[in-house]
Design a protein around this motif. Structure first.
Motif, PDB file in Angstrom:
ATOM      1  N   ASP A 140       0.865  -1.182   0.000  1.00 15.29           N
ATOM      2  CA  ASP A 140       0.000   0.000   0.000  1.00 15.29           C
ATOM      3  C   ASP A 140       0.902   1.233   0.000  1.00 15.29           C
ATOM      4  OD1 ASP A 140      -2.150   1.677   0.160  1.00 15.29           O
ATOM      5  OD2 ASP A 140      -2.698   1.159   2.210  1.00 15.29           O
ATOM      6  N   LEU A 141       0.851   2.017  -1.070  1.00 14.85           N
ATOM      7  CA  LEU A 141       1.701   3.198  -1.209  1.00 14.85           C
ATOM      8  C   LEU A 141       0.892   4.430  -0.820  1.00 14.85           C
ATOM      9  CD1 LEU A 141       3.458   2.388  -4.618  1.00 14.85           C
ATOM     10  CD2 LEU A 141       3.979   1.546  -2.317  1.00 14.85           C
ATOM     11  N   ASP A 142       1.293   5.069   0.266  1.00 13.89           N
ATOM     12  CA  ASP A 142       0.524   6.167   0.844  1.00 13.89           C
ATOM     13  C   ASP A 142       1.380   7.436   0.832  1.00 13.89           C
ATOM     14  OD1 ASP A 142      -1.355   7.684   2.190  1.00 13.89           O
ATOM     15  OD2 ASP A 142      -0.879   6.845   4.154  1.00 13.89           O
ATOM     16  N   PRO A 143       0.987   8.460   0.055  1.00 15.25           N
ATOM     17  CA  PRO A 143       1.804   9.666  -0.021  1.00 15.25           C
ATOM     18  C   PRO A 143       1.578  10.598   1.160  1.00 15.25           C
ATOM     19  CG  PRO A 143      -0.127   9.911  -1.429  1.00 15.25           C
ATOM     20  CD  PRO A 143      -0.198   8.527  -0.828  1.00 15.25           C
ATOM     21  N   GLY A 144       2.662  11.066   1.759  1.00 18.53           N
ATOM     22  CA  GLY A 144       2.560  12.066   2.809  1.00 18.53           C
ATOM     23  C   GLY A 144       2.689  13.443   2.185  1.00 18.53           C
ATOM     24  N   VAL A 150       1.301  10.927  -7.797  1.00 18.12           N
ATOM     25  CA  VAL A 150       2.356  10.991  -8.822  1.00 18.12           C
ATOM     26  C   VAL A 150       3.654  10.427  -8.249  1.00 18.12           C
ATOM     27  CG1 VAL A 150       3.719  12.501 -10.310  1.00 18.12           C
ATOM     28  CG2 VAL A 150       1.275  12.962  -9.962  1.00 18.12           C
ATOM     29  N   ASP A 151       3.960  10.791  -7.010  1.00 17.81           N
ATOM     30  CA  ASP A 151       5.154  10.251  -6.354  1.00 17.81           C
ATOM     31  C   ASP A 151       5.006   8.751  -6.119  1.00 17.81           C
ATOM     32  OD1 ASP A 151       6.718  12.874  -5.599  1.00 17.81           O
ATOM     33  OD2 ASP A 151       4.623  13.229  -5.036  1.00 17.81           O
ATOM     34  N   CYS A 152       3.795   8.323  -5.784  1.00 20.10           N
ATOM     35  CA  CYS A 152       3.542   6.883  -5.626  1.00 20.10           C
ATOM     36  C   CYS A 152       3.853   6.142  -6.925  1.00 20.10           C
ATOM     37  CB  CYS A 152       2.091   6.638  -5.226  1.00 20.10           C
ATOM     38  SG  CYS A 152       1.642   7.216  -3.589  1.00 20.10           S
ATOM     39  N   CYS A 153       3.493   6.738  -8.042  1.00 22.63           N
ATOM     40  CA  CYS A 153       3.744   6.105  -9.341  1.00 22.63           C
ATOM     41  C   CYS A 153       5.239   5.898  -9.573  1.00 22.63           C
ATOM     42  CB  CYS A 153       3.140   6.941 -10.464  1.00 22.63           C
ATOM     43  SG  CYS A 153       1.345   6.883 -10.547  1.00 22.63           S
ATOM     44  N   ARG A 154       6.038   6.911  -9.205  1.00 23.99           N
ATOM     45  CA  ARG A 154       7.487   6.788  -9.386  1.00 23.99           C
ATOM     46  C   ARG A 154       8.039   5.647  -8.530  1.00 23.99           C
ATOM     47  NH1 ARG A 154       5.643  10.284 -12.202  1.00 23.99           N
ATOM     48  NH2 ARG A 154       5.244   8.309 -13.284  1.00 23.99           N
ATOM     49  N   MET A 180      -2.075   4.429  -3.864  1.00 23.78           N
ATOM     50  CA  MET A 180      -2.243   3.293  -4.775  1.00 23.78           C
ATOM     51  C   MET A 180      -1.689   2.038  -4.120  1.00 23.78           C
ATOM     52  SD  MET A 180       0.708   4.165  -7.627  1.00 23.78           S
ATOM     53  CE  MET A 180       0.298   2.733  -8.617  1.00 23.78           C
ATOM     54  N   GLN A 181      -1.955   0.911  -4.763  1.00 19.80           N
ATOM     55  CA  GLN A 181      -1.464  -0.367  -4.269  1.00 19.80           C
ATOM     56  C   GLN A 181      -0.866  -1.187  -5.409  1.00 19.80           C
ATOM     57  OE1 GLN A 181      -5.269  -0.478  -3.179  1.00 19.80           O
ATOM     58  NE2 GLN A 181      -4.881   0.547  -1.255  1.00 19.80           N
ATOM     59  N   LEU A 182       0.128  -1.989  -5.043  1.00 20.08           N
ATOM     60  CA  LEU A 182       0.672  -2.990  -5.958  1.00 20.08           C
ATOM     61  C   LEU A 182       0.378  -4.367  -5.390  1.00 20.08           C
ATOM     62  CD1 LEU A 182       4.236  -1.850  -7.130  1.00 20.08           C
ATOM     63  CD2 LEU A 182       2.007  -1.304  -8.086  1.00 20.08           C
ATOM     64  N   TYR A 183      -0.086  -5.256  -6.255  1.00 15.65           N
ATOM     65  CA  TYR A 183      -0.371  -6.640  -5.878  1.00 15.65           C
ATOM     66  C   TYR A 183       0.510  -7.576  -6.695  1.00 15.65           C
ATOM     67  CZ  TYR A 183      -4.843  -5.540  -3.489  1.00 15.65           C
ATOM     68  OH  TYR A 183      -5.808  -5.088  -2.631  1.00 15.65           O
ATOM     69  N   ALA A 184       0.781  -8.740  -6.137  1.00 11.18           N
ATOM     70  CA  ALA A 184       1.459  -9.807  -6.881  1.00 11.18           C
ATOM     71  C   ALA A 184       0.967 -11.140  -6.342  1.00 11.18           C
ATOM     72  CB  ALA A 184       2.970  -9.701  -6.733  1.00 11.18           C
ATOM     73  N   GLU A 185       0.912 -12.123  -7.221  1.00 14.98           N
ATOM     74  CA  GLU A 185       0.606 -13.472  -6.751  1.00 14.98           C
ATOM     75  C   GLU A 185       1.717 -13.924  -5.813  1.00 14.98           C
ATOM     76  OE1 GLU A 185      -0.978 -16.412  -9.579  1.00 14.98           O
ATOM     77  OE2 GLU A 185      -0.735 -14.847 -11.094  1.00 14.98           O
ATOM     78  N   TRP A 186       1.329 -14.601  -4.742  1.00 13.70           N
ATOM     79  CA  TRP A 186       2.317 -14.989  -3.730  1.00 13.70           C
ATOM     80  C   TRP A 186       2.483 -16.499  -3.716  1.00 13.70           C
ATOM     81  CZ3 TRP A 186       6.347 -13.266  -1.806  1.00 13.70           C
ATOM     82  CH2 TRP A 186       6.906 -13.751  -0.619  1.00 13.70           C
ATOM     83  N   ASP A 187       3.739 -16.932  -3.699  1.00 14.00           N
ATOM     84  CA  ASP A 187       4.035 -18.362  -3.799  1.00 14.00           C
ATOM     85  C   ASP A 187       4.428 -18.993  -2.471  1.00 14.00           C
ATOM     86  OD1 ASP A 187       6.511 -17.235  -3.419  1.00 14.00           O
ATOM     87  OD2 ASP A 187       7.250 -17.640  -5.444  1.00 14.00           O
ATOM     88  N   GLY A 188       4.354 -18.227  -1.386  1.00 11.09           N
ATOM     89  CA  GLY A 188       4.617 -18.805  -0.072  1.00 11.09           C
ATOM     90  C   GLY A 188       6.076 -19.045   0.228  1.00 11.09           C
ATOM     91  N   ARG A 189       6.968 -18.358  -0.485  1.00 12.06           N
ATOM     92  CA  ARG A 189       8.404 -18.608  -0.293  1.00 12.06           C
ATOM     93  C   ARG A 189       8.874 -18.254   1.129  1.00 12.06           C
ATOM     94  NH1 ARG A 189      10.776 -14.572  -4.766  1.00 12.06           N
ATOM     95  NH2 ARG A 189       9.028 -15.499  -5.905  1.00 12.06           N
ATOM     96  N   LYS A 190       8.176 -17.299   1.759  1.00 11.81           N
ATOM     97  CA  LYS A 190       8.419 -16.975   3.172  1.00 11.81           C
ATOM     98  C   LYS A 190       7.189 -16.267   3.704  1.00 11.81           C
ATOM     99  CE  LYS A 190      12.167 -14.425   2.815  1.00 11.81           C
ATOM    100  NZ  LYS A 190      13.257 -13.476   3.165  1.00 11.81           N
ATOM    101  N   GLU A 191       7.231 -15.867   4.955  1.00  7.31           N
ATOM    102  CA  GLU A 191       6.084 -15.169   5.536  1.00  7.31           C
ATOM    103  C   GLU A 191       5.909 -13.843   4.790  1.00  7.31           C
ATOM    104  OE1 GLU A 191       3.292 -13.272   7.501  1.00  7.31           O
ATOM    105  OE2 GLU A 191       5.269 -12.450   7.944  1.00  7.31           O
ATOM    106  N   PRO A 192       4.720 -13.582   4.222  1.00  5.79           N
ATOM    107  CA  PRO A 192       4.591 -12.455   3.303  1.00  5.79           C
ATOM    108  C   PRO A 192       4.889 -11.088   3.897  1.00  5.79           C
ATOM    109  CG  PRO A 192       2.436 -13.428   3.772  1.00  5.79           C
ATOM    110  CD  PRO A 192       3.461 -14.351   4.306  1.00  5.79           C
TER     111      PRO A 192
END
Length: 290
Positions: A140-144, A150-154, A180-192
């Protein structure tokens, strides 16, 4: 006024359809139900199997709201429910009976409750209602202020490359609020949450003038806070295509990477319910997994 309807063979009674829930633009409950009904083919895959938490605004976005995890006592029998442990509950409950919105009728039922915001965890339940391991990673990208989306996008484009190097494909969406948020499928390689924290700290080290990985408010002005803690199994994040309770009916909207890379004004990434319906008509679900 109450209106009986049938949705995919299920009987519901809709009420107060003319109640305005977004006063600034005159957006009424009927329009909330219409939006969720029309966006359902794109939204439901992201809700299916995930215990639901809602923010309800019975008197509109300018009135009082409440979070609701427990399915209401009047929930129809055909709405799927699962009882799950909630260790550390603030209400001293050992378990909660969550609703799981798997179909259009259940979605319309919640829209009729003025459940404007739909929040889900990064894990699903099995067919028998057992909690499964996390299948999704979220940042979760939260701009202060004075930083903006726009900064979140960078920051998002840098985080995308770090994830890519680890074999994870990132998908962006707006929060429907200021970030904004970024998501990815998670494969369980470690504790997320451990993995997500490591990446947030890495970016903070590489981009100290742009990124912060700690929640301390005083550290955040002018920077993008990468909230890695949303990967805690007890936490939820607003679902793709969910409305937000802002002055206007903005939506947590999936984006293309071109939109992220080309964004130079915050208003470019503000989308209302009408905008999103037009977007899915043109592009389909930009948030579908590859």
């Amino acid at each position: 006024m109450k209106v009986p309807v049938q949705v995919d063979g299920r009987e519901l009674v809709l009420s107060n359809l003319d109640k305005v829930l977004y006063p600034e633009v005159g957006f009424a409950k009927a329009e909330v139900i219409d939006y969720y009904s029309r966006v359902a083919p794109y939204l439901l895959p992201h809700l299916r199997g995930r215990p639901l938490t809602v923010k309800r605004y019975p008197n509109g976005v300018e009135g009082k709201f409440f979070f609701e995890k427990n399915a209401p006592s009047h929930t129809p029998a055909w709405v799927r429910r699962v009882r799950l442990p909630v260790p550390g509950s603030t209400k001293d409950r050992d378990t909660i009976e969550f609703a799981v919105v798997d179909d259009l009728a259940s979605l319309v039922y919640y829209a009729n409750l003025a459940a404007l915001e739909l929040h889900v965890p990064q894990w699903r339940v099995s067919d028998d209602g057992t909690a499964l391991p996390p299948d999704t990673l979220v940042f979760d990208l939260d701009p202060g202020a004075p930083a903006t989306v726009v900064d979140c996008c960078r920051v998002a484009t840098v985080l995308r490359e770090v994830l890519k190097a680890d074999g994870l494909a990132a998908r962006p969406k707006t929060s429907g609020n200021k970030g904004m948020q970024l998501y990815a499928e998670w494969d369980g390689r470690k504790e997320p949450s451990v993995y997500a924290k490591e990446l947030a700290q890495l970016l903070e080290k590489e981009l100290p003038k742009q990124v912060v990985s700690v929640m301390t408010r005083s550290a955040r002005p002018g920077k993008v806070f990468i909230d890695w803690s949303q990967n805690n199994p007890a936490k939820t994040t607003v679902a793709p295509y969910s409305l937000r309770a802002r002055q206007r009916p903005t939506v947590s909207t999936p984006l293309s990477w071109d939109e992220v890379e080309e964004c130079d004004r915050p208003e470019q990434l503000v989308f209302t319910a009408a905008d999103v319906l037009a977007r899915v008509e043109e592009h389909g679900d930009l948030f579908r997994q590859a």
